[in-house]
Design a protein around this motif. Structure first.
Motif, PDB file in Angstrom:
ATOM      1  N   PRO A 141       0.785  -1.201   0.174  1.00 57.21           N
ATOM      2  CA  PRO A 141      -0.055   0.110  -0.067  1.00 57.21           C
ATOM      3  C   PRO A 141       0.880   1.315  -0.006  1.00 57.21           C
ATOM      4  CG  PRO A 141      -0.680  -1.488   1.530  1.00 57.21           C
ATOM      5  CD  PRO A 141       0.303  -2.003   1.089  1.00 57.21           C
ATOM      6  N   ASP A 142       1.999   1.166   0.449  1.00 60.67           N
ATOM      7  CA  ASP A 142       2.792   2.365   0.658  1.00 60.67           C
ATOM      8  C   ASP A 142       3.794   2.524  -0.604  1.00 60.67           C
ATOM      9  OD1 ASP A 142       1.858   2.787   3.240  1.00 60.67           O
ATOM     10  OD2 ASP A 142       3.569   2.254   4.062  1.00 60.67           O
ATOM     11  N   PHE A 143       3.496   1.761  -1.680  1.00 66.64           N
ATOM     12  CA  PHE A 143       4.547   1.660  -2.783  1.00 66.64           C
ATOM     13  C   PHE A 143       3.909   3.045  -3.529  1.00 66.64           C
ATOM     14  CE2 PHE A 143       5.637   0.899  -7.148  1.00 66.64           C
ATOM     15  CZ  PHE A 143       6.879   0.498  -6.896  1.00 66.64           C
ATOM     16  N   PRO A 144       5.215   3.798  -3.743  1.00 73.18           N
ATOM     17  CA  PRO A 144       4.952   5.068  -4.473  1.00 73.18           C
ATOM     18  C   PRO A 144       4.537   5.144  -5.851  1.00 73.18           C
ATOM     19  CG  PRO A 144       7.219   4.958  -4.177  1.00 73.18           C
ATOM     20  CD  PRO A 144       6.486   3.729  -3.614  1.00 73.18           C
ATOM     21  N   ASP A 145       3.434   5.505  -6.388  1.00 77.56           N
ATOM     22  CA  ASP A 145       3.166   5.510  -7.814  1.00 77.56           C
ATOM     23  C   ASP A 145       3.843   6.793  -8.390  1.00 77.56           C
ATOM     24  OD1 ASP A 145       2.222   4.616 -10.278  1.00 77.56           O
ATOM     25  OD2 ASP A 145       0.051   5.274  -9.893  1.00 77.56           O
ATOM     26  N   ALA A 146       5.296   6.155  -8.882  1.00 75.93           N
ATOM     27  CA  ALA A 146       6.019   7.166  -9.498  1.00 75.93           C
ATOM     28  C   ALA A 146       5.736   7.591 -10.934  1.00 75.93           C
ATOM     29  CB  ALA A 146       7.718   6.698  -9.639  1.00 75.93           C
ATOM     30  N   THR A 147       5.012   6.672 -11.565  1.00 82.64           N
ATOM     31  CA  THR A 147       4.665   6.785 -12.995  1.00 82.64           C
ATOM     32  C   THR A 147       3.010   6.694 -13.128  1.00 82.64           C
ATOM     33  OG1 THR A 147       4.997   4.478 -13.384  1.00 82.64           O
ATOM     34  CG2 THR A 147       6.805   5.824 -13.898  1.00 82.64           C
ATOM     35  N   PRO A 148       2.428   7.686 -12.595  1.00 79.36           N
ATOM     36  CA  PRO A 148       0.857   7.327 -12.465  1.00 79.36           C
ATOM     37  C   PRO A 148       0.121   6.952 -13.989  1.00 79.36           C
ATOM     38  CG  PRO A 148       1.539   9.634 -12.483  1.00 79.36           C
ATOM     39  CD  PRO A 148       2.815   8.968 -12.067  1.00 79.36           C
ATOM     40  N   GLY A 149      -0.559   6.026 -14.102  1.00 77.61           N
ATOM     41  CA  GLY A 149      -1.216   5.410 -15.256  1.00 77.61           C
ATOM     42  C   GLY A 149      -0.333   4.615 -16.090  1.00 77.61           C
ATOM     43  N   ARG A 150       1.017   4.359 -15.721  1.00 81.45           N
ATOM     44  CA  ARG A 150       1.799   3.505 -16.373  1.00 81.45           C
ATOM     45  C   ARG A 150       2.720   2.523 -15.681  1.00 81.45           C
ATOM     46  NH1 ARG A 150       6.611   6.187 -17.944  1.00 81.45           N
ATOM     47  NH2 ARG A 150       5.939   7.956 -16.885  1.00 81.45           N
ATOM     48  N   ALA A 151       2.845   1.231 -16.090  1.00 83.61           N
ATOM     49  CA  ALA A 151       3.361   0.357 -15.404  1.00 83.61           C
ATOM     50  C   ALA A 151       4.182  -0.518 -16.322  1.00 83.61           C
ATOM     51  CB  ALA A 151       2.743  -0.510 -14.339  1.00 83.61           C
ATOM     52  N   SER A 152       5.291  -1.239 -15.715  1.00 83.27           N
ATOM     53  CA  SER A 152       6.180  -2.102 -16.483  1.00 83.27           C
ATOM     54  C   SER A 152       5.930  -3.383 -15.862  1.00 83.27           C
ATOM     55  CB  SER A 152       7.750  -1.922 -16.515  1.00 83.27           C
ATOM     56  OG  SER A 152       7.879  -0.617 -17.085  1.00 83.27           O
ATOM     57  N   LEU A 153       6.036  -4.539 -16.828  1.00 79.89           N
ATOM     58  CA  LEU A 153       6.186  -5.884 -16.342  1.00 79.89           C
ATOM     59  C   LEU A 153       6.936  -6.820 -17.187  1.00 79.89           C
ATOM     60  CD1 LEU A 153       2.885  -8.100 -16.608  1.00 79.89           C
ATOM     61  CD2 LEU A 153       3.530  -5.627 -17.861  1.00 79.89           C
ATOM     62  N   THR A 154       7.824  -7.609 -16.366  1.00 83.06           N
ATOM     63  CA  THR A 154       8.702  -8.387 -17.210  1.00 83.06           C
ATOM     64  C   THR A 154       8.119  -9.467 -17.695  1.00 83.06           C
ATOM     65  OG1 THR A 154      10.371  -7.628 -15.279  1.00 83.06           O
ATOM     66  CG2 THR A 154      10.769  -9.574 -16.696  1.00 83.06           C
ATOM     67  N   VAL A 155       8.243  -9.987 -18.860  1.00 82.38           N
ATOM     68  CA  VAL A 155       7.736 -11.111 -19.799  1.00 82.38           C
ATOM     69  C   VAL A 155       8.858 -12.017 -19.921  1.00 82.38           C
ATOM     70  CG1 VAL A 155       5.697  -9.781 -20.559  1.00 82.38           C
ATOM     71  CG2 VAL A 155       7.621 -10.184 -21.975  1.00 82.38           C
ATOM     72  N   MET A 156       9.927 -11.683 -20.323  1.00 80.31           N
ATOM     73  CA  MET A 156      11.136 -12.600 -20.397  1.00 80.31           C
ATOM     74  C   MET A 156      12.375 -11.836 -19.904  1.00 80.31           C
ATOM     75  SD  MET A 156      13.231 -11.430 -23.140  1.00 80.31           S
ATOM     76  CE  MET A 156      13.986 -13.051 -23.815  1.00 80.31           C
ATOM     77  N   GLU A 157      13.328 -12.678 -19.568  1.00 76.93           N
ATOM     78  CA  GLU A 157      14.717 -11.992 -19.123  1.00 76.93           C
ATOM     79  C   GLU A 157      15.868 -12.959 -19.850  1.00 76.93           C
ATOM     80  OE1 GLU A 157      15.020 -11.542 -14.832  1.00 76.93           O
ATOM     81  OE2 GLU A 157      16.944 -10.773 -14.918  1.00 76.93           O
ATOM     82  N   GLY A 158      16.915 -12.266 -19.529  1.00 83.33           N
ATOM     83  CA  GLY A 158      18.212 -12.925 -20.130  1.00 83.33           C
ATOM     84  C   GLY A 158      18.258 -12.966 -21.555  1.00 83.33           C
ATOM     85  N   CYS A 159      19.366 -13.195 -22.045  1.00 86.13           N
ATOM     86  CA  CYS A 159      19.612 -13.057 -23.688  1.00 86.13           C
ATOM     87  C   CYS A 159      20.703 -14.138 -24.060  1.00 86.13           C
ATOM     88  CB  CYS A 159      20.260 -11.690 -24.013  1.00 86.13           C
ATOM     89  SG  CYS A 159      20.199 -11.518 -25.909  1.00 86.13           S
ATOM     90  N   ASP A 160      20.020 -14.631 -24.927  1.00 88.54           N
ATOM     91  CA  ASP A 160      20.686 -15.973 -25.805  1.00 88.54           C
ATOM     92  C   ASP A 160      21.221 -15.378 -27.152  1.00 88.54           C
ATOM     93  OD1 ASP A 160      20.336 -17.615 -23.701  1.00 88.54           O
ATOM     94  OD2 ASP A 160      18.792 -18.943 -24.704  1.00 88.54           O
ATOM     95  N   MET A 161      21.569 -14.192 -27.322  1.00 88.11           N
ATOM     96  CA  MET A 161      21.838 -13.930 -28.782  1.00 88.11           C
ATOM     97  C   MET A 161      23.277 -13.658 -28.820  1.00 88.11           C
ATOM     98  SD  MET A 161      19.172 -14.067 -30.395  1.00 88.11           S
ATOM     99  CE  MET A 161      19.324 -13.061 -32.037  1.00 88.11           C
ATOM    100  N   PHE A 162      24.020 -13.336 -27.645  1.00 89.41           N
ATOM    101  CA  PHE A 162      25.305 -13.267 -27.583  1.00 89.41           C
ATOM    102  C   PHE A 162      26.020 -12.308 -28.776  1.00 89.41           C
ATOM    103  CE2 PHE A 162      24.585 -16.944 -25.455  1.00 89.41           C
ATOM    104  CZ  PHE A 162      25.235 -16.755 -24.194  1.00 89.41           C
ATOM    105  N   CYS A 163      25.453 -11.264 -28.879  1.00 84.46           N
ATOM    106  CA  CYS A 163      26.115 -10.191 -29.903  1.00 84.46           C
ATOM    107  C   CYS A 163      27.638  -9.903 -29.377  1.00 84.46           C
ATOM    108  CB  CYS A 163      25.241  -8.774 -29.932  1.00 84.46           C
ATOM    109  SG  CYS A 163      23.709  -8.899 -30.497  1.00 84.46           S
ATOM    110  N   SER A 164      28.306  -9.708 -30.369  1.00 81.12           N
ATOM    111  CA  SER A 164      29.939  -9.606 -29.788  1.00 81.12           C
ATOM    112  C   SER A 164      30.317  -8.754 -29.132  1.00 81.12           C
ATOM    113  CB  SER A 164      30.862  -9.667 -31.103  1.00 81.12           C
ATOM    114  OG  SER A 164      30.574  -8.453 -31.784  1.00 81.12           O
TER     115      SER A 164
END
Ligand code: SAH
Ligand code: SF4
Ligand code: F3S
Length: 481
Positions: A141-164
């Motif tokens: 409940p005390d989490f500050p809404d620093a971005t009113p109306g907007r939010a992010s959520l993680t759908v995947m993480e990490g990377c297997d592309m290995f750009c050089s």
């Protein structure tokens, strides 16, 4: 109540990770400090993408010796990508540092903070393939809404592309996608809490679910429970999200140019809530450089994706990331980057001088252009981009747009600021006496263009339905007379 301050550098995923860390600490009885002097715990969530960011951290840590010494029981912690890269070497190098946690260890932060207050020093940087990483307690409940109306959520993480050139596969680990039901549940909760715009996050976000799909298609389930939660195609995920009532805008970042399949391109035509903006990092316009970068596409492939996306959504705005001064980059290669920027008509870009990163294959290459030449190229590229950005902004004069209001404008005065669907910053004034709530969607007429933003005035009569957050609840209606 002990107080915590979290400082963040780096990408949107790091910013979001800092939100997760703060939320965990709030659940554990911490409160937020508004300044360093009040903090009992300082967490620095770090980025390692370029050398400069890493060096900046080391000088910041040096300066914090005094802060730490000035208050008994103060705790100093470093997390994020530099922490993952360096591990306990950081503890040895900075004796006043209490704990270090890597990108897969956010959930241990409250326990590590408690232990540090009891005097112990530790580093946790093990990488895991566990999906637990994606499960978070609801916003406190005390989490500050620093971005009113907007939010992010993680759908995947990490990377297997290995750009050089890139450190991210090392700092974020292997690519892992989150089951769709968890994503949808979190999205629903965020919308119920007042968000009308969601940004899906992942290092190669549009590769979402690809490994699971391949395993399914080859008949291998990965040894898991067949009834276990599943990922779906990225385009299907977008369609499912678009059905959440009250969710007006969907964005995703960062996509990789190699993963625009027909379904994703079509989604841009079919899903109204999917914003007409894609940040699509290209890095270079030269095939030779792209090959050395191990980007796995050619200029032609990239242009084909752009063409397909534009055919699906003609008003689509494209922005990008570019690297100059990559080892072996000739004048001709650089001219191809300039010509690609013109040909695509990027509306904005982030451009960087190549920075060698430890353990990456490109760091072994010796034929880097001289630093002065890289600087010249950077300036030329940025000058071209400024011109293109301003030309695009001018083309928007006279149009009506819809702004998700973030709050007062940085330009000061009575101006408000927000972003339009194309992710352009729009500064505007409201008539005297009209209250415009942060987090609301407003119709704005663009009247002027500046290099960094559009300038407009609140449109009237206000035809767009608006969403407002009142006491943490979403209210949709026509807010203004
Ligand atoms: N996953 C994204 C990029 C994330 S990193 C993608 O594949 O496009 C963000 C940006 O930082 C990159 O797009 C690149 O332009 C820049 N970058 C990454 N490593 C870099 C390095 N070693 N030197 C300079 N810029 C770098
Ligand atoms: Fe880095 Fe390449 Fe992965 Fe992007 S796709 S995070 S640039 S390795
Ligand atoms: Fe930086 Fe790590 Fe993000 S290196 S760009 S914080 S993934």
């Amino acid at each position: 109540m002990p107080r915590v301050l979290v400082r963040t550098t780096g990408c949107q995923m790091n910013v979001h990770d800092s939100e997760k860390i703060e939320n965990l600490l709030l659940h554990r009885g911490w409160s937020r400090a508004s300044a360093l002097e009040q903090a009992d715990l300082l967490v620095i969530n770090t980025c390692s993408i370029r050398e400069k960011a890493e060096h900046h951290l080391y000088s910041e840590l040096g300066l914090l010796r005094e802060w730490k010494a000035a208050g008994a029981g103060r705790v100093l912690a470093v997390g994020g990508c530099v922490a993952q890269q360096e591990g306990d070497a950081l503890l040895r190098r900075f004796p006043h540092l209490d704990f270090v946690f890597g990108t897969h260890s956010l959930r241990w932060v409250p326990a590590m903070a408690d232990a540090a207050r009891g005097g112990s020093r530790a580093a946790r940087v093990e990488q895991t393939r566990s999906l637990d990483r994606f499960d978070w307690p609801e916003r406190h409940p005390d989490f500050p809404d620093a971005t009113p109306g907007r939010a992010s959520l993680t759908v995947m993480e990490g990377c297997d592309m290995f750009c050089s050139f890139c450190i991210v596969p090392r700092t974020r680990g292997r690519e892992i996608s989150r089951p769709a039901d968890g994503i949808l549940a979190e999205a629903r909760a965020l919308v119920a809490g007042g968000a009308c715009e969601l940004t899906l996050l992942g290092q190669t976000v549009n590769a979402y679910g690809r490994h699971d799909r391949r395993r399914r298609e080859s008949g291998r389930t990965g040894g898991g429970d067949p009834g276990a939660a599943m990922t779906i195609g990225f385009a299907d995920l977008l369609h499912d999200l678009a059905r959440i009532p009250g969710l007006r805008r969907i964005r995703y970042t960062s996509p990789h140019p190699s993963f625009f399949d027909t379904a994703l391109v079509r989604a841009h035509a079919e899903i109204e809530a999917l914003c007409p903006h894609v940040h699509l990092p290209v890095q270079s316009g030269s095939d030779a450089v792209l090959a050395h970068m191990r980007r796995r596409y050619t200029r032609r492939d990239f242009l084909a994706s752009v063409e397909a996306l534009r055919a699906a959504r003609p008003e689509l705005v494209l922005t990008t990331d570019l690297i100059v001064g990559f080892p072996g980059e000739t004048d001709r290669d650089f001219c191809e980057t300039l010509s690609l920027v013109r040909e695509v008509g990027f509306v904005d870009s982030f451009s960087f001088k190549y920075s060698p990163r430890p353990g990456t294959p490109a760091a072994e290459l010796s034929d880097s252009p001289a630093p002065e030449l890289a600087q010249e190229r950077l300036e030329e590229l940025q000058a071209l981009q400024r011109e293109q950005t301003l030309t695009y902004h001018r083309s928007r004069i006279g149009q009506r747009t819809e702004v998700l209001v973030s709050g007062p404008s940085r330009r000061g005065g009575l101006q408000l600021s927000g972003r339009d669907p194309a992710h352009r910053v729009v500064n505007f004034e409201a008539p005297n006496g009209v209250v415009v709530a942060p987090g609301s969607l407003q119709a704005v007429d663009v009247v002027e263009a500046s290099p960094h933003s559009l300038i407009g005035s609140l449109a009237g009569p206000h035809r767009l339905p608006t969403t407002q957050i009142v006491g943490g609840r979403v209210r949709t209606g026509r807010s203004l007379p």
